[in-house]
Write a protein that holds these residues in place. Sequence first.
Motif, mmCIF file in Angstrom:
data_model
loop_
_atom_site.group_PDB
_atom_site.id
_atom_site.type_symbol
_atom_site.label_atom_id
_atom_site.label_comp_id
_atom_site.label_asym_id
_atom_site.label_seq_id
_atom_site.Cartn_x
_atom_site.Cartn_y
_atom_site.Cartn_z
ATOM 1 N N GLY A 40 -2.133 -5.910 -5.328
ATOM 2 C CA GLY A 40 -3.029 -5.623 -4.210
ATOM 3 C C GLY A 40 -3.410 -4.205 -4.166
ATOM 4 O O GLY A 40 -3.036 -3.478 -5.001
ATOM 5 N N ASN A 41 -3.823 -3.614 -2.960
ATOM 6 C CA ASN A 41 -4.198 -2.461 -2.884
ATOM 7 C C ASN A 41 -2.845 -1.670 -2.422
ATOM 8 O O ASN A 41 -2.273 -2.236 -1.622
ATOM 9 C CB ASN A 41 -5.356 -2.169 -1.773
ATOM 10 N N PRO A 42 -2.559 -0.402 -2.955
ATOM 11 C CA PRO A 42 -1.565 0.429 -2.546
ATOM 12 C C PRO A 42 -1.579 0.971 -1.268
ATOM 13 O O PRO A 42 -2.581 0.986 -0.600
ATOM 14 C CB PRO A 42 -1.461 1.469 -3.650
ATOM 15 N N PRO A 43 -0.620 1.347 -0.655
ATOM 16 C CA PRO A 43 0.711 1.863 -1.200
ATOM 17 C C PRO A 43 1.632 0.160 -1.296
ATOM 18 O O PRO A 43 1.435 -0.560 -0.692
ATOM 19 C CB PRO A 43 1.556 2.610 -0.009
ATOM 20 N N TYR A 44 2.408 0.472 -2.401
ATOM 21 C CA TYR A 44 3.256 -0.743 -2.526
ATOM 22 C C TYR A 44 4.507 -0.747 -1.766
ATOM 23 O O TYR A 44 4.929 0.382 -1.302
ATOM 24 C CB TYR A 44 3.393 -1.188 -4.037
ATOM 25 N N ALA A 45 5.570 -1.664 -1.957
ATOM 26 C CA ALA A 45 6.642 -1.486 -1.195
ATOM 27 C C ALA A 45 7.490 -0.515 -1.812
ATOM 28 O O ALA A 45 7.579 -0.269 -3.019
ATOM 29 C CB ALA A 45 7.468 -3.026 -1.321
ATOM 30 N N ASP A 46 8.365 0.179 -0.930
ATOM 31 C CA ASP A 46 9.234 0.895 -1.589
ATOM 32 C C ASP A 46 10.442 -0.106 -2.067
ATOM 33 O O ASP A 46 10.909 -0.701 -1.653
ATOM 34 C CB ASP A 46 10.016 1.767 -0.108
ATOM 35 N N LYS A 47 10.755 0.752 -3.455
ATOM 36 C CA LYS A 47 11.606 -0.300 -4.217
ATOM 37 C C LYS A 47 13.000 -0.166 -3.626
ATOM 38 O O LYS A 47 13.831 -1.018 -3.996
ATOM 39 C CB LYS A 47 11.652 0.314 -5.387
ATOM 40 N N GLY A 48 13.471 0.997 -3.018
ATOM 41 C CA GLY A 48 14.759 0.914 -2.464
ATOM 42 C C GLY A 48 14.818 -0.031 -1.311
ATOM 43 O O GLY A 48 15.829 -0.742 -1.089
ATOM 44 N N ALA A 49 13.801 -0.036 -0.421
ATOM 45 C CA ALA A 49 13.890 -0.841 0.826
ATOM 46 C C ALA A 49 13.690 -2.411 0.262
ATOM 47 O O ALA A 49 14.405 -3.177 0.777
ATOM 48 C CB ALA A 49 12.487 -0.481 1.761
#
Length: 339
Positions: free
Chosen positions: A236-245
């Motif tokens: 979808g539209n960014p921002p995407y999920a924080d990978k660490g979270a």
Amino acid sequence: MDKFSENLLFSGRWEHGKEFSRTSAPAAMVQFNAQAKSLEFELEGEARFRVDEDGRQIAVLTTNSRSVNKVKTSGDGSVHRYRLIKISESNPGGVRLYKVSTDKAGKFAAPPKQSNRRIEFIGDSFTVGFGNEGRNGEDESLVFEKTNASRSYAFLIADGFKADFQVNAFSGRGLVRNYDNIVPEWPVPRLYEYTVPGEAPGDLANGLADASLRYDFDSFHPQVIVIFIGINDFQGNPPYADKGAFKKAYAGLLEKLRKAHPGVKFLLLSTKVWPNDDLTPTVKSIYDVEVAAGKRDLEFMTLQTANVALLGHPDIHSHEDMAKAIRSLVGRLGRWLSR
């Protein structure tokens, strides 16, 4: 004959009250054995249901306001197995089942036995079977008519193994971030806590006690849990999920499920997502960390999907392919494969 009869076997998450049973889960199902020329289902809520006789579809019901829905059977005087399967999604929303009846000359037989195989699916629209009977490019208003959870990979796997099951899947929702950040306060982990998650937000807004809506994890202990989440976190539209979270939340979900269901096995699924294809390496790294920590209760697989159905989702043929792809892994995890 009402819903509390011992002749009915429920699959999926249902809340049972004095007046009705309610659910919002895709593929939630009621099974029973009966000798009848016709059946009646008293239902309420916007949904579509498939009615089977001995595994063969004999009717599709579309419901909204409270009504009695009559279905003719083969009426051959024999006892048959019947299934009422909720094939649409309720997100938000839910349905109520008030009564299941036979014609006056009909009768219910001994109820189906619970399976000794139990499987759960946790996911998003790919697990729901969202738009799987439609075509990419069709009007998105057709989602209700084109979604068929009984033709999703999840239902096909459970049905193939003759397992009792739950499909706890929510279109557009992610682990830490929903698609385009819609309703950010209701991602998968929060919805997952409720027996009827499609109605939980409205119930809580109306002042109903939180505790009364919570799901009892002791009511169903799966032997295998298939987890296919994260598409909406990274699409979808960014921002995407924080990978660490995301990794922290995923590991936390695994530990929560291990505590709730001692001895459970996991299959972690992923697929290609656009534009960055972040999901697969992220889930694979979670799997690698778990294995490095000595965990031997999980497997990982990347699925190839043909996203040619409504709004870029897998069609029914792709769902069949997904079910075939994971069948042996699920069977090995559950120790359900024939020797």
